[in-house]
Design a protein around this motif. Structure first.
Motif, PDB file in Angstrom:
ATOM      1  N   LEU A   1      24.180  -6.145 -20.180  1.00 17.67           N
ATOM      2  CA  LEU A   1      25.076  -5.443 -19.265  1.00 17.67           C
ATOM      3  C   LEU A   1      24.307  -4.799 -18.106  1.00 17.67           C
ATOM      4  O   LEU A   1      24.817  -4.649 -17.006  1.00 17.67           O
ATOM      5  CB  LEU A   1      25.872  -4.360 -20.001  1.00 17.67           C
ATOM      6  N   PHE A   2      23.058  -4.398 -18.381  1.00 20.78           N
ATOM      7  CA  PHE A   2      22.235  -3.741 -17.371  1.00 20.78           C
ATOM      8  C   PHE A   2      21.296  -4.721 -16.641  1.00 20.78           C
ATOM      9  O   PHE A   2      20.511  -4.290 -15.792  1.00 20.78           O
ATOM     10  CB  PHE A   2      21.413  -2.633 -18.012  1.00 20.78           C
ATOM     11  N   SER A   3      21.357  -5.999 -16.974  1.00 22.68           N
ATOM     12  CA  SER A   3      20.415  -6.957 -16.397  1.00 22.68           C
ATOM     13  C   SER A   3      20.433  -7.026 -14.868  1.00 22.68           C
ATOM     14  O   SER A   3      19.391  -7.263 -14.274  1.00 22.68           O
ATOM     15  CB  SER A   3      20.594  -8.348 -17.006  1.00 22.68           C
ATOM     16  N   PRO A   4      21.567  -6.785 -14.190  1.00 25.68           N
ATOM     17  CA  PRO A   4      21.500  -6.812 -12.720  1.00 25.68           C
ATOM     18  C   PRO A   4      20.583  -5.748 -12.115  1.00 25.68           C
ATOM     19  O   PRO A   4      20.132  -5.896 -10.988  1.00 25.68           O
ATOM     20  CB  PRO A   4      22.951  -6.581 -12.293  1.00 25.68           C
ATOM     21  N   ILE A   5      20.280  -4.703 -12.847  1.00 24.13           N
ATOM     22  CA  ILE A   5      19.405  -3.666 -12.303  1.00 24.13           C
ATOM     23  C   ILE A   5      18.028  -3.660 -12.954  1.00 24.13           C
ATOM     24  O   ILE A   5      17.211  -2.800 -12.686  1.00 24.13           O
ATOM     25  CB  ILE A   5      20.054  -2.267 -12.420  1.00 24.13           C
ATOM     26  N   MET A   6      17.764  -4.650 -13.803  1.00 24.74           N
ATOM     27  CA  MET A   6      16.462  -4.707 -14.482  1.00 24.74           C
ATOM     28  C   MET A   6      15.486  -5.561 -13.696  1.00 24.74           C
ATOM     29  O   MET A   6      15.776  -6.461 -13.044  1.00 24.74           O
ATOM     30  CB  MET A   6      16.618  -5.265 -15.897  1.00 24.74           C
TER      31      MET A   6
ATOM     32  N   ASN B   1       8.641 -12.124 -10.523  1.00 27.97           N
ATOM     33  CA  ASN B   1       9.136 -12.521 -11.832  1.00 27.97           C
ATOM     34  C   ASN B   1      10.419 -13.314 -11.622  1.00 27.97           C
ATOM     35  O   ASN B   1      10.995 -13.311 -10.545  1.00 27.97           O
ATOM     36  CB  ASN B   1       9.450 -11.279 -12.691  1.00 27.97           C
ATOM     37  N   PHE B   2      10.894 -13.961 -12.648  1.00 29.64           N
ATOM     38  CA  PHE B   2      12.156 -14.682 -12.571  1.00 29.64           C
ATOM     39  C   PHE B   2      13.266 -13.752 -13.035  1.00 29.64           C
ATOM     40  O   PHE B   2      13.874 -13.941 -14.082  1.00 29.64           O
ATOM     41  CB  PHE B   2      12.086 -15.967 -13.407  1.00 29.64           C
ATOM     42  N   ASP B   3      13.487 -12.709 -12.236  1.00 26.90           N
ATOM     43  CA  ASP B   3      14.524 -11.736 -12.560  1.00 26.90           C
ATOM     44  C   ASP B   3      15.236 -11.293 -11.287  1.00 26.90           C
ATOM     45  O   ASP B   3      14.766 -11.517 -10.175  1.00 26.90           O
ATOM     46  CB  ASP B   3      13.968 -10.547 -13.337  1.00 26.90           C
TER      47      ASP B   3
ATOM     48  N   TYR C   1       9.092 -12.273 -17.501  1.00 26.72           N
ATOM     49  CA  TYR C   1      10.470 -11.768 -17.495  1.00 26.72           C
ATOM     50  C   TYR C   1      11.403 -12.843 -16.971  1.00 26.72           C
ATOM     51  O   TYR C   1      11.180 -13.372 -15.881  1.00 26.72           O
ATOM     52  CB  TYR C   1      10.601 -10.539 -16.590  1.00 26.72           C
ATOM     53  N   LEU C   2      12.433 -13.152 -17.718  1.00 28.70           N
ATOM     54  CA  LEU C   2      13.444 -14.100 -17.273  1.00 28.70           C
ATOM     55  C   LEU C   2      14.800 -13.419 -17.404  1.00 28.70           C
ATOM     56  O   LEU C   2      15.354 -13.304 -18.493  1.00 28.70           O
ATOM     57  CB  LEU C   2      13.425 -15.376 -18.115  1.00 28.70           C
ATOM     58  N   ILE C   3      15.279 -12.917 -16.281  1.00 28.30           N
ATOM     59  CA  ILE C   3      16.601 -12.310 -16.216  1.00 28.30           C
ATOM     60  C   ILE C   3      17.266 -12.945 -14.996  1.00 28.30           C
ATOM     61  O   ILE C   3      17.259 -12.385 -13.909  1.00 28.30           O
ATOM     62  CB  ILE C   3      16.516 -10.775 -16.103  1.00 28.30           C
ATOM     63  N   PRO C   4      17.815 -14.152 -15.181  1.00 28.48           N
ATOM     64  CA  PRO C   4      18.299 -14.918 -14.034  1.00 28.48           C
ATOM     65  C   PRO C   4      19.638 -14.428 -13.493  1.00 28.48           C
ATOM     66  O   PRO C   4      20.480 -13.941 -14.250  1.00 28.48           O
ATOM     67  CB  PRO C   4      18.448 -16.329 -14.613  1.00 28.48           C
ATOM     68  N   ASP C   5      19.808 -14.578 -12.181  1.00 29.16           N
ATOM     69  CA  ASP C   5      21.135 -14.367 -11.614  1.00 29.16           C
ATOM     70  C   ASP C   5      21.911 -15.665 -11.847  1.00 29.16           C
ATOM     71  O   ASP C   5      21.381 -16.647 -12.379  1.00 29.16           O
ATOM     72  CB  ASP C   5      21.055 -13.970 -10.139  1.00 29.16           C
TER      73      ASP C   5
END
Length: 155
Positions: free
Chosen positions: A150-155, A90-92, A15-19
């Motif tokens: 749009l929802f990535s901050p909570i994923m 994970n990288f999220d 998972y890659l959902i970076p800040d």
């Protein structure tokens, strides 16, 4: 670790959902000529969110690969073959800021080089995502990626 890189940053994660800070660090490294490669799983729950970042990363010169020999569950980063981190994170955003994750930081060159060799061996079971193929994805995929981001901050 990314900011200290001189030659390479190699990441394996499902998972890659970076800040913003991770996104900027990766892009700055690549724009400075550092070899940044990210290996991702072809199947994951966060696929749509992950894909929403790939165009931006590849535009900065980051190479993105999809592991095709099964589900990639490794969560590693190796910098310059000299230091590494391996763990549950994970990288999220959730892993970095919310979940109780455990990572080990390795400042041992032989161990880091072994992890880098594993990364290189795994590349033979990957397909590289190119800017050209990424831009040709269906419009419905682009829409889904935009909506899920749009929802990535909570994923």
């Amino acid at each position: 670790m990314i900011h200290s890189a001189k030659k390479s940053v190699h990441i394996q994660t499902p998972y890659l959902i970076p800040d913003e800070s991770l996104l900027h660090a990766l892009k700055i490294a690549a724009l400075c000529g550092i070899d940044v490669k990210i290996m991702l799983s072809t199947t994951s729950i966060g696929r749509w969110a992950t894909h929403s970042y790939l165009g931006e990363l590849m535009a900065a010169g980051i190479k993105c690969y999809f592991y095709e020999k099964g589900f990639l569950h490794a969560k590693t980063i190796v910098v310059d073959g000299k230091m590494a981190s391996v763990g549950t994170s994970n990288f999220d955003i959730r892993s970095f800021k919310l979940n109780f994750e455990v990572n080990s930081f390795i400042y041992d060159t032989p161990t880091s080089q072994r992890l880098q060799q594993i990364f290189h061996n795994d590349l033979s079971d990957c397909r590289e995502e190119t800017v050209s193929s990424f831009e040709k994805r269906p419009l419905v995929y682009k829409f889904m990626e935009s909506m899920i981001r749009l929802f990535s901050p909570i994923m």
